[in-house]
Structures are given as structure tokens and as C-alpha cells.
Design a protein around this motif. Structure first.
Motif, PDB file in Angstrom:
ATOM      1  N   LYS A  15     -19.696 -42.211 -13.799  1.00 54.43           N
ATOM      2  CA  LYS A  15     -19.420 -41.177 -14.793  1.00 54.43           C
ATOM      3  C   LYS A  15     -18.393 -40.166 -14.319  1.00 54.43           C
ATOM      4  CE  LYS A  15     -24.145 -41.516 -16.588  1.00 54.43           C
ATOM      5  NZ  LYS A  15     -25.396 -40.810 -16.820  1.00 54.43           N
ATOM      6  N   SER A  16     -18.318 -39.978 -12.997  1.00 53.01           N
ATOM      7  CA  SER A  16     -17.418 -38.949 -12.481  1.00 53.01           C
ATOM      8  C   SER A  16     -15.983 -39.412 -12.415  1.00 53.01           C
ATOM      9  CB  SER A  16     -17.856 -38.515 -11.083  1.00 53.01           C
ATOM     10  OG  SER A  16     -17.769 -39.593 -10.190  1.00 53.01           O
ATOM     11  N   GLY A  17     -15.746 -40.704 -12.611  1.00 51.45           N
ATOM     12  CA  GLY A  17     -14.378 -41.188 -12.550  1.00 51.45           C
ATOM     13  C   GLY A  17     -13.857 -41.300 -11.143  1.00 51.45           C
ATOM     14  N   LEU A  18     -14.762 -41.257 -10.125  1.00 52.62           N
ATOM     15  CA  LEU A  18     -14.309 -41.309  -8.740  1.00 52.62           C
ATOM     16  C   LEU A  18     -13.900 -42.710  -8.338  1.00 52.62           C
ATOM     17  CD1 LEU A  18     -16.877 -38.994  -6.969  1.00 52.62           C
ATOM     18  CD2 LEU A  18     -14.558 -38.469  -7.712  1.00 52.62           C
ATOM     19  N   GLY A  19     -14.119 -43.689  -9.193  1.00 48.58           N
ATOM     20  CA  GLY A  19     -13.756 -45.050  -8.854  1.00 48.58           C
ATOM     21  C   GLY A  19     -12.281 -45.329  -9.011  1.00 48.58           C
ATOM     22  N   LEU A  20     -11.521 -44.387  -9.539  1.00 52.53           N
ATOM     23  CA  LEU A  20     -10.098 -44.581  -9.702  1.00 52.53           C
ATOM     24  C   LEU A  20      -9.414 -44.689  -8.360  1.00 52.53           C
ATOM     25  CD1 LEU A  20      -9.407 -41.970 -12.532  1.00 52.53           C
ATOM     26  CD2 LEU A  20      -9.675 -44.435 -12.773  1.00 52.53           C
ATOM     27  N   SER A  21      -8.437 -45.586  -8.249  1.00 53.23           N
ATOM     28  CA  SER A  21      -7.701 -45.736  -6.988  1.00 53.23           C
ATOM     29  C   SER A  21      -6.664 -44.643  -6.866  1.00 53.23           C
ATOM     30  CB  SER A  21      -7.017 -47.110  -6.959  1.00 53.23           C
ATOM     31  OG  SER A  21      -6.237 -47.247  -5.807  1.00 53.23           O
ATOM     32  N   GLN A  22      -6.708 -43.903  -5.755  1.00 53.54           N
ATOM     33  CA  GLN A  22      -5.769 -42.809  -5.533  1.00 53.54           C
ATOM     34  C   GLN A  22      -4.801 -43.211  -4.423  1.00 53.54           C
ATOM     35  OE1 GLN A  22      -5.970 -40.487  -7.663  1.00 53.54           O
ATOM     36  NE2 GLN A  22      -7.834 -41.322  -8.524  1.00 53.54           N
ATOM     37  N   THR A  23      -3.670 -43.776  -4.766  1.00 54.78           N
ATOM     38  CA  THR A  23      -2.744 -44.245  -3.742  1.00 54.78           C
ATOM     39  C   THR A  23      -1.397 -43.570  -3.823  1.00 54.78           C
ATOM     40  OG1 THR A  23      -2.063 -46.052  -5.217  1.00 54.78           O
ATOM     41  CG2 THR A  23      -3.827 -46.516  -3.642  1.00 54.78           C
ATOM     42  N   THR A  24      -1.115 -42.807  -4.883  1.00 49.84           N
ATOM     43  CA  THR A  24       0.170 -42.141  -4.998  1.00 49.84           C
ATOM     44  C   THR A  24      -0.053 -40.718  -5.461  1.00 49.84           C
ATOM     45  OG1 THR A  24       0.530 -42.687  -7.335  1.00 49.84           O
ATOM     46  CG2 THR A  24       1.179 -44.350  -5.714  1.00 49.84           C
ATOM     47  N   VAL A  25       1.039 -39.959  -5.542  1.00 49.29           N
ATOM     48  CA  VAL A  25       0.961 -38.564  -5.954  1.00 49.29           C
ATOM     49  C   VAL A  25       0.626 -38.440  -7.429  1.00 49.29           C
ATOM     50  CG1 VAL A  25       2.261 -36.383  -6.037  1.00 49.29           C
ATOM     51  CG2 VAL A  25       2.586 -37.929  -4.139  1.00 49.29           C
ATOM     52  N   GLN A  26       0.370 -39.568  -8.105  1.00 52.64           N
ATOM     53  CA  GLN A  26      -0.010 -39.532  -9.506  1.00 52.64           C
ATOM     54  C   GLN A  26      -1.421 -38.991  -9.692  1.00 52.64           C
ATOM     55  OE1 GLN A  26       0.535 -43.530 -10.854  1.00 52.64           O
ATOM     56  NE2 GLN A  26       2.734 -43.324 -11.099  1.00 52.64           N
ATOM     57  N   THR A  27      -2.020 -38.471  -8.617  1.00 54.59           N
ATOM     58  CA  THR A  27      -3.345 -37.884  -8.704  1.00 54.59           C
ATOM     59  C   THR A  27      -3.362 -36.648  -9.603  1.00 54.59           C
ATOM     60  OG1 THR A  27      -2.828 -36.681  -6.702  1.00 54.59           O
ATOM     61  CG2 THR A  27      -4.110 -38.700  -6.454  1.00 54.59           C
ATOM     62  N   GLN A  28      -2.181 -36.227 -10.090  1.00 55.49           N
ATOM     63  CA  GLN A  28      -2.116 -35.095 -11.001  1.00 55.49           C
ATOM     64  C   GLN A  28      -2.862 -35.393 -12.300  1.00 55.49           C
ATOM     65  OE1 GLN A  28       1.845 -33.328 -11.435  1.00 55.49           O
ATOM     66  NE2 GLN A  28       2.499 -34.468  -9.640  1.00 55.49           N
TER      67      GLN A  28
ATOM     68  N   ALA B  84     -19.325 -30.317 -10.979  1.00 59.10           N
ATOM     69  CA  ALA B  84     -18.860 -31.028  -9.784  1.00 59.10           C
ATOM     70  C   ALA B  84     -19.961 -31.082  -8.726  1.00 59.10           C
ATOM     71  CB  ALA B  84     -17.611 -30.355  -9.219  1.00 59.10           C
ATOM     72  N   ILE B  85     -20.715 -29.987  -8.578  1.00 63.11           N
ATOM     73  CA  ILE B  85     -21.835 -29.959  -7.640  1.00 63.11           C
ATOM     74  C   ILE B  85     -22.890 -30.994  -8.042  1.00 63.11           C
ATOM     75  CG2 ILE B  85     -23.812 -28.601  -6.852  1.00 63.11           C
ATOM     76  CD1 ILE B  85     -21.320 -27.748  -5.468  1.00 63.11           C
ATOM     77  N   ARG B  86     -23.189 -31.039  -9.353  1.00 70.25           N
ATOM     78  CA  ARG B  86     -24.187 -31.997  -9.836  1.00 70.25           C
ATOM     79  C   ARG B  86     -23.746 -33.425  -9.561  1.00 70.25           C
ATOM     80  NH1 ARG B  86     -25.255 -35.567 -13.303  1.00 70.25           N
ATOM     81  NH2 ARG B  86     -23.174 -35.485 -14.243  1.00 70.25           N
ATOM     82  N   ARG B  87     -22.473 -33.711  -9.821  1.00 72.23           N
ATOM     83  CA  ARG B  87     -21.964 -35.064  -9.586  1.00 72.23           C
ATOM     84  C   ARG B  87     -21.967 -35.409  -8.102  1.00 72.23           C
ATOM     85  NH1 ARG B  87     -16.869 -36.144 -13.718  1.00 72.23           N
ATOM     86  NH2 ARG B  87     -17.909 -35.481 -15.633  1.00 72.23           N
ATOM     87  N   ARG B  88     -21.645 -34.421  -7.275  1.00 79.45           N
ATOM     88  CA  ARG B  88     -21.676 -34.662  -5.827  1.00 79.45           C
ATOM     89  C   ARG B  88     -23.080 -35.067  -5.391  1.00 79.45           C
ATOM     90  NH1 ARG B  88     -23.507 -32.429  -1.182  1.00 79.45           N
ATOM     91  NH2 ARG B  88     -22.168 -32.615   0.694  1.00 79.45           N
ATOM     92  N   GLN B  89     -24.081 -34.293  -5.819  1.00 81.57           N
ATOM     93  CA  GLN B  89     -25.453 -34.575  -5.425  1.00 81.57           C
ATOM     94  C   GLN B  89     -25.897 -35.960  -5.906  1.00 81.57           C
ATOM     95  OE1 GLN B  89     -25.067 -32.194  -3.396  1.00 81.57           O
ATOM     96  NE2 GLN B  89     -27.137 -31.322  -3.538  1.00 81.57           N
TER      97      GLN B  89
END
Length: 477
Positions: free
Chosen positions: A7-20, A332-337
């Protein structure tokens, strides 16, 4: 825990500066996920101090008046923060002493960061240098590509940079720190840094520099005749240069702890594992980490009609920005936990036999991908959870990395951890004849005799991970 969608979308691959393209909540979650428990506590308290919309229900309850804070335009515009929120010694209901902590010596990173503070550099350069220092491995090497570091710096610090700027900082700042050789990107660079730093540049030192600069491959392959011919030096001169190189430190960062035995820091476990009659449960200790929420009075204020004056509209806009920021942070805290809990649950389920009694021989081969598949999270997310996190168990406190390793199958069909194989490899090298050290091919044969079918390439990889040089470099003249 059950496999859920990310749900948090953390599965996205972050390999370039397109992290914007990441949302504010996703960026917040990624940053928070990397923090150990003590750092998380400090980060939350800092956010409470800076955003009056956030509140800690426990601290609110502990106020002498017991009355909830009222909202006023003047207070919001002045960003006035209740004084009780500024006391860092406030305690929540969970007191730290009920959990164990343990001490470790001052790390390589503490030593290097302390030295950075004495160098003349502006705030931007210092922050970039500090990030790079914390990216060194435990032996002092920088093994990550500068382009990759630049992307991480943008994601975590919000600072745009490139490999050219990082190269300049590495060469002109980090590689001038003690111990000499830190910041090297490979063995050759590490050795050359140490040679060039010597004050007494004897002929032997100069020859050693020439050998490593121009004939490093020939040197590692022990092609001594070729080196002597190309440099026009004698065998005695070569031996002198060889002795200079042999006395250099291949792992400069590995010796730092011995010099700082009096300085310690406390490591607090991020997870608590309990065994109740064979039932394993994992909890995230709260200690005095604030259980924050958005002040309802500010949310009610946002439900009112916008004011008619410019001042009222500006105040409303200001409150909205603070409320939005607070909601993002709380979520963000809830998703982290949630991510932390799911990951640790999966690790415990995977290594149940081990966690029942702490017997290392029961550790199953496990890699980040195994846990990613179970949780539905991306491998990079699992990596962030595992990095710098500790779990308290009935048999001690361990870094999460301790439970991860690759594996193989023996002739008898038994799956074993690479830890077992590496242990045999290390003992074999320790007991070898140093005048005729075992080659990788001979190590393959030795392990095959013991029932472990393993390729020469894998032997070379494990040898490198154990910091064991190739046979030629282990030979003693």
C-alpha cells in the motif's frame, strides 16, 4: 503475517533521479524506515517541536491543567509551540529500562565524522561528505558507484549532486582522513593512498608506487620477471618494494575500534522476540517514542469557511500546510510500523527452528528475496528494514543481517548455509602451508572431498567476502 499489497508504494524501483515522482508520504516512509529506534524517537520529537499541529496524547494528558490547547489565528501565525513540547526529557508510559541495551566501541564512522568536523568546508559539502562516510563498508572501502550515491543523496537529503562533485569530495576530503587508505574504491587505490602518504619516500617506496600504478595486475599474478624488466630494477630492489607493499594495511577501517575502547554508544533493539511455551511473538518496543496524532482542534479549524481578509486567508493557508504535513508524517509512521512488523514476522516464520532455541546450525539459507516474496514488498524495502536494525531474543541481541545468508545442497541432499562453508574455507586457509598456499582449484577439491560441491567462482567469491587474498598474495617468501 498475511501477504498484502504494498500500500505504501515502497515496491517501486528507485534507480534514477526520477524519484521526484514519489509522493510526500512515500518519501517520508522511506526515510523513516531506515532509522533505528533511537533515531526514530529523536526524529518524531523534532517533528512535534516544529509542527504545532502534531501532539503526543500522553504528554497532553500529563499537562498540569489537563485542558486541551485552543487554537487561535495569532498563535498559528506565530508558530507558537506549547512549552511542554520542548522538554526532551518528557517520558511516555513505556520506560526504556525494561528492555536490554548493549554497548559497542566507537565505530569507524564516528571517528571519520568527527574528523570531518575539523575540515574547512561549507554546510553542503560537509553534509555530502558525511553521507559518503556513512556509505563506506566496515573495512573503510567505498564499494558503491558514485552515481548510485548521488541518487540516494537526492532521495534522503533532497540535495541534487552528481558523480563529479562526489569524486572531488572523495579525493580531496575523505581520502585525507585517518586511518590512511579509507575511502578507497579498490585494493590498488587503498595501497597507493598509503604509499603516497609516507613522509619518507625511499627508493623502495617509489618503486612500490610505480609497481602498483603501472603493473598492478602483473604484481598480483607474481609476474616478477616482467616487472623487473619493464622498470629496469634488480631482484633485490623488487624484494625491497615487495616488503613495503606487504606491510601495508588492506583493511584500514578494521583497526579503528581498538583505539577507542573508552567511548561507547548504546544499541537499542528495534524488535522484541519472545518465546512463550514454543509460541514466538514479535513486538516493536515503544519505549518513550511519542504516539503522535493530529490535534483535532486544528482539523476543526480547517472545516470553517475561509476568512474574508488577506490575513485570515494567509492564516488558513498556513494551517492547511501544517495539517497536511502532520497527516503525511503520521501516516508515514503508521506505514513504517506496518512494514517493520510484516518483515520481522516473515523472518521469524522463515527461521522458526532457529528462533526456538538460538542454535546457529538451524539457520536456513535465506536471502532478501525470500522475505520480499512472502511480504509482497520490494527487495529494496526489505533491505532498508534489515539495515542497522537489531532484535532482542531470549538468547541475545542480534543485527537482522545475522539471519541472512545464501545456501547450497550437499551430496547427501542436505541444504546448508554458506556460513558453514565459509567456516571450513577459513580453517583450511589458516592451516595451509604458507610456502605453497592452496589455490582456488585446490580449495574446490578439498571441499568436494568433504561433500560440498562448489565451483571455483563461488570459492573466489567467498574468499573475497572473508578478506582472504588469492594464493599468490598469501605466499610467504
Amino acid at each position: 503475517m498475511a501477504n498484502e499489497n504494498n500500500k505504501s508504494g515502497l515496491g517501486l524501483s528507485q534507480t534514477t533521479v526520477q524519484t521526484q515522482t514519489l509522493t510526500p508520504i512515500q518519501i517520508q516512509t522511506i526515510k523513516l524506515l531506515e532509522l533505528p529506534l533511537v533515531d526514530l524517537e529523536q526524529r518524531i520529537r523534532k517533528e512535534i517541536e516544529e509542527n504545532p499541529v502534531l501532539e503526543d496524547p500522553v504528554e497532553e494528558e500529563n499537562q498540569e491543567t489537563g485542558e486541551r490547547k485552543k487554537v487561535s489565528l495569532s498563535e498559528v501565525k506565530d508558530d507558537n509551540i506549547p512549552s511542554y513540547k520542548l522538554y526532551i526529557n518528557n517520558r511516555g508510559r513505556d520506560e526504556r529500562p525494561q528492555y536490554n541495551t548493549f554497548s559497542v566501541k566507537e565505530s569507524l564512522y564516528q571517528s571519520l565524522l568527527g574528523q570531518l568536523g575539523w575540515r574547512k568546508m561549507d554546510e553542503r559539502r560537509h553534509n555530502l561528505a558525511a553521507f559518503m562516510v556513512c556509505s563506506l563498508d566496515s573495512t573503510g572501502y567505498l564499494t558503491r558507484p558514485l552515481e548510485s550515491l548521488a541518487n540516494d543523496i537526492y532521495l534522503r537529503l533532497g540535495t541534487e549532486t552528481d558523480s563529479k562533485e562526489l569524486e572531488d569530495i572523495l579525493v580531496n576530503d575523505i581520502q585525507h582522513l585517518d586511518p590512511v587508505g579509507v575511502g578507497a574504491r579498490n585494493t590498488r587505490e587503498c595501497l597507493l593512498l598509503q604509499l603516497k602518504a609516507k613522509e619518507n619516500r625511499t627508493p623502495a617506496v617509489e618503486n612500490a608506487i610505480q609497481i602498483l600504478s603501472g603493473y598492478y595486475e602483473e604484481f598480483t599474478r607474481k609476474h616478477f620477471e616482467k616487472i623487473m624488466n619493464r622498470l629496469s630494477i634488480t631482484e633485490d630492489q623488487l624484494k625491497e618494494a615487495y616488503e613495503v607493499i606487504r606491510k601495508l594495511n588492506l583493511h584500514p577501517g578494521g583497526q579503528v575500534d581498538d583505539s577507542y575502547t573508552d567511548q561507547t554508544m548504546q544499541i537499542v533493539p528495534d524488535f522484541i522476540l519472545e518465546n512463550t511455551d514454543g509460541k514466538l511473538t514479535v513486538t516493536l518496543p515503544k519505549f518513550n517514542v511519542p504516539q503522535i496524532k493530529v490535534n483535532r482542534e486544528y482539523e476543526k479549524y480547517m472545516e470553517r469557511k475561509p476568512g474574508s481578509t488577506k490575513e485570515e486567508r494567509e492564516a488558513t493557508s498556513f494551517v492547511k500546510s501544517k495539517v497536511d504535513s502532520a497527516k503525511w508524517f503520521v501516516e508515514a509512521i503508521r506505514r513504517r510500523q506496518d512494514t517493520m512488523q510484516r518483515t520481522m514476522d516473515a523472518i521469524v516464520n522463515f527461521q522458526t527452528e532457529y528462533f526456538l532455541d538460538g542454535d546457529d546450525t538451524k539457520l536456513k539459507p535465506m536471502v532478501l528475496r525470500n522475505i520480499a516474496e512472502v511480504t509482497g514488498l520490494d527487495i529494496s524495502t526489505i533491505s532498508r528494514v534489515v539495515n542497522s536494525k537489531y532484535v532482542q531474543t531470549p538468547f541475545g541481541i542480534f543485527p537482522l543481517k545475522h539471519f541472512f545468508s545464501e545456501g547450497m545442497v550437499t551430496d547427501s541432499g542436505e541444504e546448508v548455509s554458506t556460513r558453514e562453508i565459509k567456516k571450513i574455507l577459513k580453517v583450511s586457509v589458516e592451516n595451509e602451508d604458507k610456502s605453497k598456499p592452496l589455490t582456488d582449484e585446490e580449495l574446490v577439491d578439498l571441499l568436494t572431498e568433504k561433500g560440498y560441491k562448489i565451483s571455483r567462482r563461488t570459492i573466489a567469491k567467498y574468499r573475497s567476502q572473508l578478506d582472504i587474498p588469492i594464493a599468490r598474495m598469501r605466499r610467504e617468501i
